[in-house]
Design an enzyme around this catalytic site. Structure first.
Site, short mmCIF file in Angstrom:
data_model
loop_
_atom_site.label_atom_id
_atom_site.label_comp_id
_atom_site.label_asym_id
_atom_site.label_seq_id
_atom_site.Cartn_x
_atom_site.Cartn_y
_atom_site.Cartn_z
N ILE A 1 21.17 -91.41 -25.84
CA ILE A 1 21.51 -90.39 -26.83
C ILE A 1 20.20 -89.93 -27.46
O ILE A 1 19.39 -90.74 -27.90
CB ILE A 1 22.46 -90.93 -27.91
CG1 ILE A 1 23.78 -91.38 -27.27
CG2 ILE A 1 22.72 -89.88 -28.99
CD1 ILE A 1 24.70 -92.11 -28.23
N HIS B 1 17.02 -95.91 -26.91
CA HIS B 1 18.06 -95.22 -27.68
C HIS B 1 19.04 -94.55 -26.76
O HIS B 1 19.01 -93.33 -26.60
CB HIS B 1 17.41 -94.19 -28.60
CG HIS B 1 18.27 -93.77 -29.75
ND1 HIS B 1 19.08 -92.66 -29.71
CD2 HIS B 1 18.42 -94.30 -30.98
CE1 HIS B 1 19.70 -92.52 -30.87
NE2 HIS B 1 19.31 -93.50 -31.66
#
Length: 153
Positions: free
Chosen positions: A60, A54
């Site tokens: 993030i 991610h």
């Protein structure tokens, strides 16, 4: 407790909530005002497992994990308020309302999780949480949670 706690370090956090790596999402809780408010601190570091997926090349911190960190901070506030250190405690989401994401949270950020009690009893609590990075709102939500003290069963 004779003297009310105003801070919870990692040891106290782990004595209140059952979460452990990789799902313990707060490093400490400060400015605890029982039955009112607290501020959780989460240092976002690149070596956390969620950054493998991610997102590769653009890490993030997932928004749902920000909301979970708000919930964990809220659970510590309840634990201190109700003197539940070293008690078998579980906390369950009942609702997440008015949730908004305002900015990305990335490695190197220090996430401040400001929680405020809107309503509380022995079992059901409602909080407003605001996650901030450098004073800027990253996310906000209202959450309702149920406290399940296992020794009551």
């Amino acid at each position: 407790m004779a003297e009310q706690m105003t801070e919870a370090d990692l040891d106290i956090i782990q004595r209140i909530i059952p979460h452990r790596y990789p799902f313990l999402l707060i490093d400490k809780v400060v400015d605890i005002k029982t039955n009112e408010s607290a501020v959780g601190i989460k240092n976002i570091t690149f070596n956390e497992p969620q950054f493998q997926g991610h997102f590769p090349g653009a890490p993030i911190f997932p928004g749902v994990m920000v909301v979970e960190a708000i919930a964990q901070t809220s659970a510590i506030l309840v634990g201190i308020t109700l003197d539940l250190v070293d008690k078998p405690l579980l906390v369950y989401f009942m609702s997440i309302d008015k949730c908004k994401f305002r900015r990305k949270v990335v490695p190197g950020d220090v996430l401040e999780l400001h929680v405020e009690v809107l309503r509380g009893s022995k079992k059901i609590w409602k909080f407003r949480g605001v996650a901030k990075v450098d004073g800027e709102v990253a996310a906000e939500a209202e959450i309702v949670a149920m406290i399940d003290l296992l020794e009551d069963k």
